[in-house]
Write an enzyme that holds these catalytic residues in place. Structure first.
Site, PDB file in Angstrom:
ATOM      1  N   TYR A 147       0.663  -1.168  -0.166  1.00 25.37           N
ATOM      2  CA  TYR A 147       0.357  -0.254  -0.237  1.00 25.37           C
ATOM      3  C   TYR A 147       1.158   0.999  -0.091  1.00 25.37           C
ATOM      4  O   TYR A 147       1.744   1.292   0.932  1.00 25.37           O
ATOM      5  CB  TYR A 147      -1.127   0.161   1.426  1.00 25.37           C
ATOM      6  CG  TYR A 147      -2.066  -0.855   1.207  1.00 25.37           C
ATOM      7  CD1 TYR A 147      -2.515  -2.017   0.110  1.00 25.37           C
ATOM      8  CD2 TYR A 147      -1.983  -1.173   3.011  1.00 25.37           C
ATOM      9  CE1 TYR A 147      -3.307  -3.071   0.528  1.00 25.37           C
ATOM     10  CE2 TYR A 147      -3.948  -2.320   2.845  1.00 25.37           C
ATOM     11  CZ  TYR A 147      -3.859  -3.351   1.575  1.00 25.37           C
ATOM     12  OH  TYR A 147      -5.123  -4.377   1.299  1.00 25.37           O
ATOM     13  N   SER A 198     -12.699  -4.131   1.815  1.00 24.16           N
ATOM     14  CA  SER A 198     -13.880  -3.890   0.702  1.00 24.16           C
ATOM     15  C   SER A 198     -15.960  -4.207   1.529  1.00 24.16           C
ATOM     16  O   SER A 198     -16.028  -4.402   0.668  1.00 24.16           O
ATOM     17  CB  SER A 198     -13.924  -4.160  -0.605  1.00 24.16           C
ATOM     18  OG  SER A 198     -12.446  -3.487  -0.802  1.00 24.16           O
ATOM     19  N   PRO A 199     -15.792  -4.692   2.694  1.00 26.73           N
ATOM     20  CA  PRO A 199     -17.338  -4.655   3.250  1.00 26.73           C
ATOM     21  C   PRO A 199     -18.272  -3.825   3.504  1.00 26.73           C
ATOM     22  O   PRO A 199     -19.686  -4.227   3.116  1.00 26.73           O
ATOM     23  CB  PRO A 199     -16.780  -4.622   4.452  1.00 26.73           C
ATOM     24  CG  PRO A 199     -15.975  -3.493   4.258  1.00 26.73           C
ATOM     25  CD  PRO A 199     -15.052  -3.707   4.003  1.00 26.73           C
ATOM     26  N   LEU A 200     -17.652  -2.394   2.396  1.00 23.08           N
ATOM     27  CA  LEU A 200     -19.006  -1.501   1.887  1.00 23.08           C
ATOM     28  C   LEU A 200     -18.833  -1.896   0.099  1.00 23.08           C
ATOM     29  O   LEU A 200     -19.047  -0.602  -0.014  1.00 23.08           O
ATOM     30  CB  LEU A 200     -18.874  -0.175   2.635  1.00 23.08           C
ATOM     31  CG  LEU A 200     -19.090  -0.431   3.713  1.00 23.08           C
ATOM     32  CD1 LEU A 200     -18.397   1.387   4.525  1.00 23.08           C
ATOM     33  CD2 LEU A 200     -20.595  -0.736   4.291  1.00 23.08           C
ATOM     34  N   GLY A 201     -18.791  -2.428  -0.591  1.00 24.50           N
ATOM     35  CA  GLY A 201     -18.499  -3.060  -1.787  1.00 24.50           C
ATOM     36  C   GLY A 201     -17.774  -1.477  -2.258  1.00 24.50           C
ATOM     37  O   GLY A 201     -18.069  -0.749  -3.090  1.00 24.50           O
ATOM     38  N   ARG A 202     -16.006  -1.355  -1.767  1.00 22.02           N
ATOM     39  CA  ARG A 202     -15.331   0.005  -1.888  1.00 22.02           C
ATOM     40  C   ARG A 202     -16.703   0.953  -2.145  1.00 22.02           C
ATOM     41  O   ARG A 202     -16.216   2.375  -3.198  1.00 22.02           O
ATOM     42  CB  ARG A 202     -15.139  -0.525  -3.271  1.00 22.02           C
ATOM     43  CG  ARG A 202     -13.872  -1.658  -3.460  1.00 22.02           C
ATOM     44  CD  ARG A 202     -13.093  -1.867  -4.950  1.00 22.02           C
ATOM     45  NE  ARG A 202     -12.710  -3.266  -4.742  1.00 22.02           N
ATOM     46  CZ  ARG A 202     -11.625  -3.471  -4.247  1.00 22.02           C
ATOM     47  NH1 ARG A 202     -10.914  -2.100  -3.625  1.00 22.02           N
ATOM     48  NH2 ARG A 202     -11.127  -4.301  -4.209  1.00 22.02           N
ATOM     49  N   GLY A 203     -16.926   0.860  -1.527  1.00 23.50           N
ATOM     50  CA  GLY A 203     -17.494   2.544  -0.976  1.00 23.50           C
ATOM     51  C   GLY A 203     -19.102   2.313  -1.896  1.00 23.50           C
ATOM     52  O   GLY A 203     -20.110   3.725  -1.565  1.00 23.50           O
ATOM     53  N   PHE A 204     -19.595   1.196  -3.055  1.00 23.23           N
ATOM     54  CA  PHE A 204     -21.055   1.924  -3.469  1.00 23.23           C
ATOM     55  C   PHE A 204     -21.859   1.333  -2.429  1.00 23.23           C
ATOM     56  O   PHE A 204     -22.779   2.152  -3.084  1.00 23.23           O
ATOM     57  CB  PHE A 204     -20.531   0.536  -4.710  1.00 23.23           C
ATOM     58  CG  PHE A 204     -21.629   1.121  -5.908  1.00 23.23           C
ATOM     59  CD1 PHE A 204     -20.650   1.958  -6.332  1.00 23.23           C
ATOM     60  CD2 PHE A 204     -22.622  -0.063  -6.642  1.00 23.23           C
ATOM     61  CE1 PHE A 204     -21.587   2.534  -8.085  1.00 23.23           C
ATOM     62  CE2 PHE A 204     -23.488   0.861  -7.223  1.00 23.23           C
ATOM     63  CZ  PHE A 204     -23.377   1.706  -7.991  1.00 23.23           C
ATOM     64  N   HIS A 228      -0.435 -11.991   0.163  1.00 24.05           N
ATOM     65  CA  HIS A 228      -1.281 -11.311  -0.175  1.00 24.05           C
ATOM     66  C   HIS A 228      -1.915 -12.075  -1.229  1.00 24.05           C
ATOM     67  O   HIS A 228      -3.463 -11.824  -1.792  1.00 24.05           O
ATOM     68  CB  HIS A 228      -0.632  -9.964  -0.208  1.00 24.05           C
ATOM     69  CG  HIS A 228      -1.623  -8.968  -0.505  1.00 24.05           C
ATOM     70  ND1 HIS A 228      -1.053  -7.276  -0.389  1.00 24.05           N
ATOM     71  CD2 HIS A 228      -3.326  -8.980  -0.635  1.00 24.05           C
ATOM     72  CE1 HIS A 228      -1.768  -6.448  -0.199  1.00 24.05           C
ATOM     73  NE2 HIS A 228      -2.685  -7.539  -0.335  1.00 24.05           N
TER      74      HIS A 228
END
Length: 327
Positions: A55, A202-208, A123
């Site tokens: 990262y 990404s539990p929020l769908g990368r913000g979606f 990873h």
């Protein structure tokens, strides 16, 4: 903050993903706010901190290290290795060779400013190196006291089983959310058979799933989502229609869509520890509010029906990225 379990490792029920503090989602980084966000997470009992050596080409580990100065004992610290940069203008390559594992860990410890990490992930699996060899090298780091527990990321159930036979695996990290359901029939049954925890990134769908993304124009020019199939062309609108269902359910319950989406994951068991990423205290507070959201069996069923496993349009990554997952 309640506790959850990744194998024998006890962590906060929600963790903090730190990748976006240093890369991927556009907008210039703000190290001061990012460090304040890490501190706010710790103060709120969110003590599971996730980073990786790739990262920001190591910058994120350095940032996390600065944030944890004087507070190392208060957190469960996780990092990853397995991507190696071979040139400034070349993409990262997957490297799971034993000799690289040792050098990558030492570099991570230097950047983080710590003597050990609590959880060290591979990873991505290197297709050129037997998983037994990579995990065998990782196990040596446990013996040396540089690592407490081992994890894997984006692997198949077969790989988990082979790795676990060499050294206990405590956690597997992969994408899982209402709009990424494949772990449920893929790797998750194997993990539960073996007593291994699951860490959804990404539990929020990368913000979606926050409902705040309404157009591809919402992304900065350097935002990685511009190149992801789910955020492109016709897929964007089809997926936006799905998110509207979550927004409606959240409104009827009096919570934010992000909180509803995280609560759905938290309801899957105390061996599931989502790590929503944010670099702002405002969104951290919103995410942590999901811990107090209870969902009934009928509400969970309603969410499952609103977002069935095969409903999302588009792959998670472009073909090259998809070729690196589920191995």
């Amino acid at each position: 903050m309640r506790e959850s379990h990744l194998g024998e490792l006890t962590v906060s029920a929600l963790g903090l993903g730190c990748m976006g503090m240093s890369q991927s989602y556009g907008v210039q980084s703000d190290d001061a706010e990012s460090i304040a966000t890490v501190h706010a997470a710790i103060d709120a009992g969110c003590t599971f901190i996730d980073t990786a050596d790739v990262y920001g080409d190591g910058a994120n580990e350095e940032l996390v290290g600065r944030a944890l100065a004087g507070r190392r004992s208060e957190v469960v610290l996780a990092t990853k290795f397995g991507f190696q940069r071979v040139g400034s203008d070349m993409p990262n390559v997957v490297n799971g060779r034993p000799e690289y594992a040792a050098s990558a860990l030492d570099a991570s410890l230097r950047r983080l400013g710590v003597d050990y990490v609590d959880l060290w992930y591979l990873h991505r699996r290197d297709p050129e190196v037997p998983i037994e060899e990579t995990v065998g090298a990782m196990a040596l780091a446990v013996e040396a006291g540089k690592v407490r527990y081992l994890g894997l990321s984006e692997v198949s159930g077969e790989t988990v089983r082979a790795a676990h036979a060499v050294h206990p695996i405590s956690a597997v990290q992969s994408e899982w959310s209402l709009w990424t359901r494949d772990p449920e029939t893929g790797v998750l049954p194997t993990l539960r058979e073996l007593g291994i925890g699951f860490v959804p990134f990404s539990p929020l769908g990368r913000g979606f799933l926050t409902g705040q993304i309404t157009s591809p124009d919402d992304f900065e020019p350097d935002d990685m989502r511009r190149g992801m199939p789910r955020f492109s062309g016709e897929n964007f609108q089809r997926n936006l229609d799905l998110v509207a269902r979550v927004q409606s359910l959240a409104a009827s319950k009096g919570v934010l869509p992000s909180q509803l989406a995280l609560a759905w994951l938290l309801a899957q068991g105390n061996d599931v520890v989502p790590i929503p990423g944010t670099k702002r205290r405002k969104y951290l507070a919103e995410n942590l509010g999901a811990v107090d959201v209870s969902l009934s069996a009928s509400e969970l069923a309603e969410l499952d029906a609103a977002f069935p496993p095969d409903a999302v349009a588009g792959d998670r990554y472009a073909p090259a990225g998809m070729n690196q997952v589920g191995k």
